[in-house]
Write a protein that holds these residues in place. Structure first.
Motif, PDB file in Angstrom:
ATOM      1  N   VAL A  53     -19.705   1.511   6.961  1.00  0.00           N
ATOM      2  CA  VAL A  53     -20.866   1.375   6.074  1.00  0.00           C
ATOM      3  C   VAL A  53     -21.693   0.115   6.330  1.00  0.00           C
ATOM      4  O   VAL A  53     -22.685  -0.101   5.640  1.00  0.00           O
ATOM      5  CB  VAL A  53     -20.432   1.410   4.587  1.00  0.00           C
ATOM      6  N   GLY A  54     -21.281  -0.721   7.267  1.00  0.00           N
ATOM      7  CA  GLY A  54     -21.983  -1.983   7.521  1.00  0.00           C
ATOM      8  C   GLY A  54     -21.273  -3.149   6.857  1.00  0.00           C
ATOM      9  O   GLY A  54     -20.583  -2.978   5.842  1.00  0.00           O
ATOM     10  N   ALA A  55     -21.457  -4.341   7.407  1.00  0.00           N
ATOM     11  CA  ALA A  55     -20.716  -5.520   6.964  1.00  0.00           C
ATOM     12  C   ALA A  55     -21.002  -5.896   5.515  1.00  0.00           C
ATOM     13  O   ALA A  55     -20.074  -6.150   4.734  1.00  0.00           O
ATOM     14  CB  ALA A  55     -21.016  -6.700   7.890  1.00  0.00           C
ATOM     15  N   GLN A  56     -22.271  -5.939   5.140  1.00  0.00           N
ATOM     16  CA  GLN A  56     -22.600  -6.364   3.784  1.00  0.00           C
ATOM     17  C   GLN A  56     -22.116  -5.349   2.747  1.00  0.00           C
ATOM     18  O   GLN A  56     -21.524  -5.719   1.730  1.00  0.00           O
ATOM     19  CB  GLN A  56     -24.097  -6.590   3.633  1.00  0.00           C
ATOM     20  N   ALA A  57     -22.345  -4.095   3.003  1.00  0.00           N
ATOM     21  CA  ALA A  57     -21.894  -3.055   2.071  1.00  0.00           C
ATOM     22  C   ALA A  57     -20.365  -3.046   1.978  1.00  0.00           C
ATOM     23  O   ALA A  57     -19.798  -2.836   0.897  1.00  0.00           O
ATOM     24  CB  ALA A  57     -22.408  -1.686   2.506  1.00  0.00           C
ATOM     25  N   ALA A  58     -19.687  -3.288   3.100  1.00  0.00           N
ATOM     26  CA  ALA A  58     -18.224  -3.344   3.098  1.00  0.00           C
ATOM     27  C   ALA A  58     -17.729  -4.516   2.270  1.00  0.00           C
ATOM     28  O   ALA A  58     -16.737  -4.398   1.537  1.00  0.00           O
ATOM     29  CB  ALA A  58     -17.692  -3.438   4.522  1.00  0.00           C
ATOM     30  N   TRP A  59     -18.422  -5.648   2.369  1.00  0.00           N
ATOM     31  CA  TRP A  59     -18.038  -6.801   1.560  1.00  0.00           C
ATOM     32  C   TRP A  59     -18.218  -6.488   0.070  1.00  0.00           C
ATOM     33  O   TRP A  59     -17.327  -6.740  -0.734  1.00  0.00           O
ATOM     34  CB  TRP A  59     -18.858  -8.035   1.941  1.00  0.00           C
ATOM     35  N   ILE A  60     -19.347  -5.911  -0.274  1.00  0.00           N
ATOM     36  CA  ILE A  60     -19.658  -5.627  -1.678  1.00  0.00           C
ATOM     37  C   ILE A  60     -18.717  -4.572  -2.261  1.00  0.00           C
ATOM     38  O   ILE A  60     -18.241  -4.703  -3.391  1.00  0.00           O
ATOM     39  CB  ILE A  60     -21.131  -5.194  -1.825  1.00  0.00           C
ATOM     40  N   ALA A  61     -18.423  -3.526  -1.493  1.00  0.00           N
ATOM     41  CA  ALA A  61     -17.603  -2.427  -2.016  1.00  0.00           C
ATOM     42  C   ALA A  61     -16.121  -2.564  -1.704  1.00  0.00           C
ATOM     43  O   ALA A  61     -15.287  -2.048  -2.449  1.00  0.00           O
ATOM     44  CB  ALA A  61     -18.102  -1.099  -1.454  1.00  0.00           C
ATOM     45  N   GLY A  62     -15.780  -3.263  -0.609  1.00  0.00           N
ATOM     46  CA  GLY A  62     -14.393  -3.254  -0.159  1.00  0.00           C
ATOM     47  C   GLY A  62     -13.660  -4.563  -0.223  1.00  0.00           C
ATOM     48  O   GLY A  62     -12.460  -4.604   0.058  1.00  0.00           O
ATOM     49  N   VAL A  63     -14.332  -5.660  -0.595  1.00  0.00           N
ATOM     50  CA  VAL A  63     -13.642  -6.945  -0.683  1.00  0.00           C
ATOM     51  C   VAL A  63     -13.902  -7.624  -2.025  1.00  0.00           C
ATOM     52  O   VAL A  63     -12.959  -7.930  -2.763  1.00  0.00           O
ATOM     53  CB  VAL A  63     -14.051  -7.890   0.484  1.00  0.00           C
ATOM     54  N   ALA A  64     -15.157  -7.877  -2.345  1.00  0.00           N
ATOM     55  CA  ALA A  64     -15.502  -8.651  -3.544  1.00  0.00           C
ATOM     56  C   ALA A  64     -14.825  -8.136  -4.823  1.00  0.00           C
ATOM     57  O   ALA A  64     -14.279  -8.945  -5.589  1.00  0.00           O
ATOM     58  CB  ALA A  64     -17.019  -8.708  -3.711  1.00  0.00           C
ATOM     59  N   PRO A  65     -14.800  -6.819  -5.066  1.00  0.00           N
ATOM     60  CA  PRO A  65     -14.171  -6.353  -6.316  1.00  0.00           C
ATOM     61  C   PRO A  65     -12.659  -6.559  -6.356  1.00  0.00           C
ATOM     62  O   PRO A  65     -12.053  -6.448  -7.413  1.00  0.00           O
ATOM     63  CB  PRO A  65     -14.480  -4.854  -6.347  1.00  0.00           C
ATOM     64  N   PHE A  66     -12.048  -6.852  -5.210  1.00  0.00           N
ATOM     65  CA  PHE A  66     -10.591  -6.914  -5.122  1.00  0.00           C
ATOM     66  C   PHE A  66     -10.033  -8.330  -5.091  1.00  0.00           C
ATOM     67  O   PHE A  66      -8.822  -8.508  -5.118  1.00  0.00           O
ATOM     68  CB  PHE A  66     -10.126  -6.138  -3.888  1.00  0.00           C
ATOM     69  N   VAL A  67     -10.903  -9.332  -5.023  1.00  0.00           N
ATOM     70  CA  VAL A  67     -10.434 -10.715  -4.894  1.00  0.00           C
ATOM     71  C   VAL A  67      -9.651 -11.145  -6.132  1.00  0.00           C
ATOM     72  O   VAL A  67      -8.535 -11.682  -6.014  1.00  0.00           O
ATOM     73  CB  VAL A  67     -11.609 -11.668  -4.606  1.00  0.00           C
ATOM     74  N   ILE A  68     -10.183 -10.927  -7.309  1.00  0.00           N
ATOM     75  CA  ILE A  68      -9.470 -11.328  -8.531  1.00  0.00           C
ATOM     76  C   ILE A  68      -8.162 -10.558  -8.655  1.00  0.00           C
ATOM     77  O   ILE A  68      -7.125 -11.125  -9.008  1.00  0.00           O
ATOM     78  CB  ILE A  68     -10.359 -11.155  -9.779  1.00  0.00           C
ATOM     79  N   GLY A  69      -8.183  -9.270  -8.339  1.00  0.00           N
ATOM     80  CA  GLY A  69      -6.955  -8.479  -8.365  1.00  0.00           C
ATOM     81  C   GLY A  69      -5.917  -9.010  -7.396  1.00  0.00           C
ATOM     82  O   GLY A  69      -4.722  -9.049  -7.717  1.00  0.00           O
ATOM     83  N   ALA A  70      -6.352  -9.434  -6.224  1.00  0.00           N
ATOM     84  CA  ALA A  70      -5.421  -9.993  -5.231  1.00  0.00           C
ATOM     85  C   ALA A  70      -4.771 -11.266  -5.760  1.00  0.00           C
ATOM     86  O   ALA A  70      -3.563 -11.475  -5.600  1.00  0.00           O
ATOM     87  CB  ALA A  70      -6.149 -10.267  -3.922  1.00  0.00           C
ATOM     88  N   ILE A  71      -5.564 -12.093  -6.416  1.00  0.00           N
ATOM     89  CA  ILE A  71      -5.028 -13.338  -6.983  1.00  0.00           C
ATOM     90  C   ILE A  71      -4.030 -13.020  -8.103  1.00  0.00           C
ATOM     91  O   ILE A  71      -2.920 -13.576  -8.137  1.00  0.00           O
ATOM     92  CB  ILE A  71      -6.173 -14.239  -7.493  1.00  0.00           C
ATOM     93  N   LEU A  72      -4.400 -12.105  -8.992  1.00  0.00           N
ATOM     94  CA  LEU A  72      -3.517 -11.745 -10.105  1.00  0.00           C
ATOM     95  C   LEU A  72      -2.226 -11.086  -9.611  1.00  0.00           C
ATOM     96  O   LEU A  72      -1.138 -11.397 -10.107  1.00  0.00           O
ATOM     97  CB  LEU A  72      -4.241 -10.836 -11.090  1.00  0.00           C
ATOM     98  N   LYS A  73      -2.337 -10.169  -8.643  1.00  0.00           N
ATOM     99  CA  LYS A  73      -1.136  -9.513  -8.113  1.00  0.00           C
ATOM    100  C   LYS A  73      -0.246 -10.497  -7.372  1.00  0.00           C
ATOM    101  O   LYS A  73       0.979 -10.401  -7.430  1.00  0.00           O
ATOM    102  CB  LYS A  73      -1.521  -8.333  -7.220  1.00  0.00           C
ATOM    103  N   SER A  74      -0.838 -11.488  -6.714  1.00  0.00           N
ATOM    104  CA  SER A  74      -0.045 -12.510  -6.026  1.00  0.00           C
ATOM    105  C   SER A  74       0.690 -13.387  -7.029  1.00  0.00           C
ATOM    106  O   SER A  74       1.856 -13.742  -6.826  1.00  0.00           O
ATOM    107  CB  SER A  74      -0.947 -13.367  -5.134  1.00  0.00           C
ATOM    108  N   ALA A  75       0.026 -13.727  -8.128  1.00  0.00           N
ATOM    109  CA  ALA A  75       0.674 -14.509  -9.180  1.00  0.00           C
ATOM    110  C   ALA A  75       1.799 -13.699  -9.824  1.00  0.00           C
ATOM    111  O   ALA A  75       2.892 -14.233 -10.091  1.00  0.00           O
ATOM    112  CB  ALA A  75      -0.350 -14.937 -10.227  1.00  0.00           C
TER     113      ALA A  75
END
Length: 190
Positions: free
Chosen positions: A153-175
């Motif tokens: 889908v392109g780099a920017q769209a991938a960041w918006i849809a495939g990374v940014a929404p998951f950062v907080i979840g990654a931190i919480l799941k790691s904790a």
């Protein structure tokens, strides 16, 4: 028969010191945990938020890198055979060539990384290092997922849809993983 890791500390559950049958039961139990964790999801497009990454990193910490890797590969093999063990409703080979493929490719690498480094001492005795290890595994997953999705889908769209929404979840799941390992370490030390 058992899988021995010369010179390594044992993982939490010490599966490498168990019989072949017991290790096989660990693999089956692990694939069931992964399948259930995959169904605990917040639906999003193109990639849902699930507890898969939590389960993957915990299996690495609890099983060690070898048995953990075998467990995740068996789970992915079940998915390829069409069993409904992944998030969403996709089965068979479709998830492995679609937008989520990069994340799926990351899972065996995550479990191996966490398992190996847990055996080297990044476990519940040092909660901060356990948190950082699980977070690093989640970052690896997001990076590989982003790279694959960017090709779709392109780099920017991938960041918006495939990374940014998951950062907080990654931190919480790691904790959560670090806290779980501290609790498990406390219980097994008694």
């Amino acid at each position: 028969m058992s899988i021995q890791i010369p010179g390594a500390k044992r993982s939490f559950l010490h599966p490498s010191s168990r019989s072949f049958v017991q290790q096989a039961l660990f693999v089956v139990a692990g694939t069931l945990v992964l399948a259930v964790a995959s169904k605990i999801a917040v639906p999003m497009v193109p990639v849902p938020i699930t507890m898969q990454t939590f389960a993957v990193t915990m299996i690495g910490a609890l099983y060690g890198w070898r048995l953990g890797s075998l467990t995740v590969l068996a789970w992915l093999g079940e998915a390829m055979m069409g069993l409904p063990v992944l998030a969403g409703t996709s089965t068979g080979l479709a998830p492995f060539v679609g937008p989520t493929a990069g994340y799926l490719i990351a899972f065996p690498l995550m479990v191996a990384m966490v398992g190996l480094l847990t055996e080297k001492g990044a476990d519940g005795r040092r909660p901060v290092s356990a948190f950082l290890l699980h977070l690093a595994a989640n970052v690896l997953c997001l990076a590989l997922g982003w790279a694959w999705l960017a090709g779709v889908v392109g780099a920017q769209a991938a960041w918006i849809a495939g990374v940014a929404p998951f950062v907080i979840g990654a931190i919480l799941k790691s904790a959560l993983a670090a806290a779980a390992l501290v609790a498990i370490r406390g219980r097994t030390a008694k």
